[in-house]
Motif scaffolding. Structure first.
Motif, PDB file in Angstrom:
ATOM      1  N   ILE A 100       3.775  -2.601  11.216  1.00  0.00           N
ATOM      2  CA  ILE A 100       5.164  -2.985  10.948  1.00  0.00           C
ATOM      3  C   ILE A 100       5.552  -3.120   9.762  1.00  0.00           C
ATOM      4  N   HIS A 115      10.396  -1.614  10.874  1.00  0.00           N
ATOM      5  CA  HIS A 115      10.099  -0.198  11.277  1.00  0.00           C
ATOM      6  C   HIS A 115       8.513  -0.270  11.660  1.00  0.00           C
ATOM      7  N   SER A 116       8.391   0.058  13.153  1.00  0.00           N
ATOM      8  CA  SER A 116       7.018   0.265  13.453  1.00  0.00           C
ATOM      9  C   SER A 116       6.605   1.687  13.609  1.00  0.00           C
ATOM     10  N   TYR A 120      -1.201  -5.756  12.962  1.00  0.00           N
ATOM     11  CA  TYR A 120      -1.574  -6.454  14.209  1.00  0.00           C
ATOM     12  C   TYR A 120      -2.703  -6.073  15.082  1.00  0.00           C
ATOM     13  N   GLU A 126      -1.287  -1.899  15.460  1.00  0.00           N
ATOM     14  CA  GLU A 126       0.089  -1.711  15.033  1.00  0.00           C
ATOM     15  C   GLU A 126       0.455  -2.052  13.668  1.00  0.00           C
TER      16      GLU A 126
END
Length: 179
Positions: A78, A92-93, A131, A76
């Motif tokens: 962000i 904002h992802s 992440y 991920e």
């Protein structure tokens, strides 16, 4: 007398709460861990100590998987605006299909120039957090976009040269930000 104690307790609690918010914001928007290059990575970049040309050392390690950003698979990404206290509220992802595109962007040496970058992380407009599958932060990139086009990555990668966007890198970055 009791009224004074209430004021003291409430004032103390308010002060502690404000202090906690400031400390958490600082920890959230800054790098509070070691940023030194590990010895094994230093040896890859400078096998002869500092006598080797820095640009040549970086070029020799372009696309070296041991020095790519962020060193581990990313699940991920962000984007956080670098704003006091409210950065997490405006985060904002990126969709999962864009994660690979973003990681590839930052690992493409064509997107960066050799110009020296002299700026502070506080001047960044954005903070990208990367992440892993466990949800742990495995990398951060601070981006000063407006008028400066510079980046600073943790962990460091020679693919980003000294951190300044090239002209094609600026255009590609703007496309990522538009999406």
């Amino acid at each position: 007398m009791r009224k004074h104690w209430k004021k003291i307790v409430y004032s103390t609690l308010a002060f502690v709460l404000i202090g906690l918010i400031v400390v958490l914001d600082y920890a959230d928007r800054h790098v509070i861990y070691s940023v030194n290059i590990p010895i094994e990575e230093w040896d890859m970049l400078y096998p002869d100590g500092l006598s080797i040309d820095r640009i040549q050392a970086f070029q020799n390690n372009f696309n070296n998987p041991k020095l790519s950003f962020p060193r581990v698979p990313t699940k991920e990404v962000i984007l956080f605006p670098n704003q006091f206290v409210i950065s997490r509220l405006n985060a904002h992802s990126f969709p999962e299909d864009k994660v690979t595109e973003i990681v590839e962007f930052f690992n493409n040496p064509d997107h960066f120039d050799w110009g020296e970058t002299t700026w502070n992380n506080d001047e960044a407009d954005y903070i990208f957090r990367f992440y892993d599958a466990r949800g742990e932060v495995v990398g951060k990139i601070f981006v000063c976009d407006e008028g400066c086009g510079m980046t600073r990555a943790y962990p460091f990668s020679p693919n980003m040269k000294f951190g300044g966007f090239s002209e094609s890198g600026k255009a590609a970055f703007q496309k990522i930000m538009e999406k």
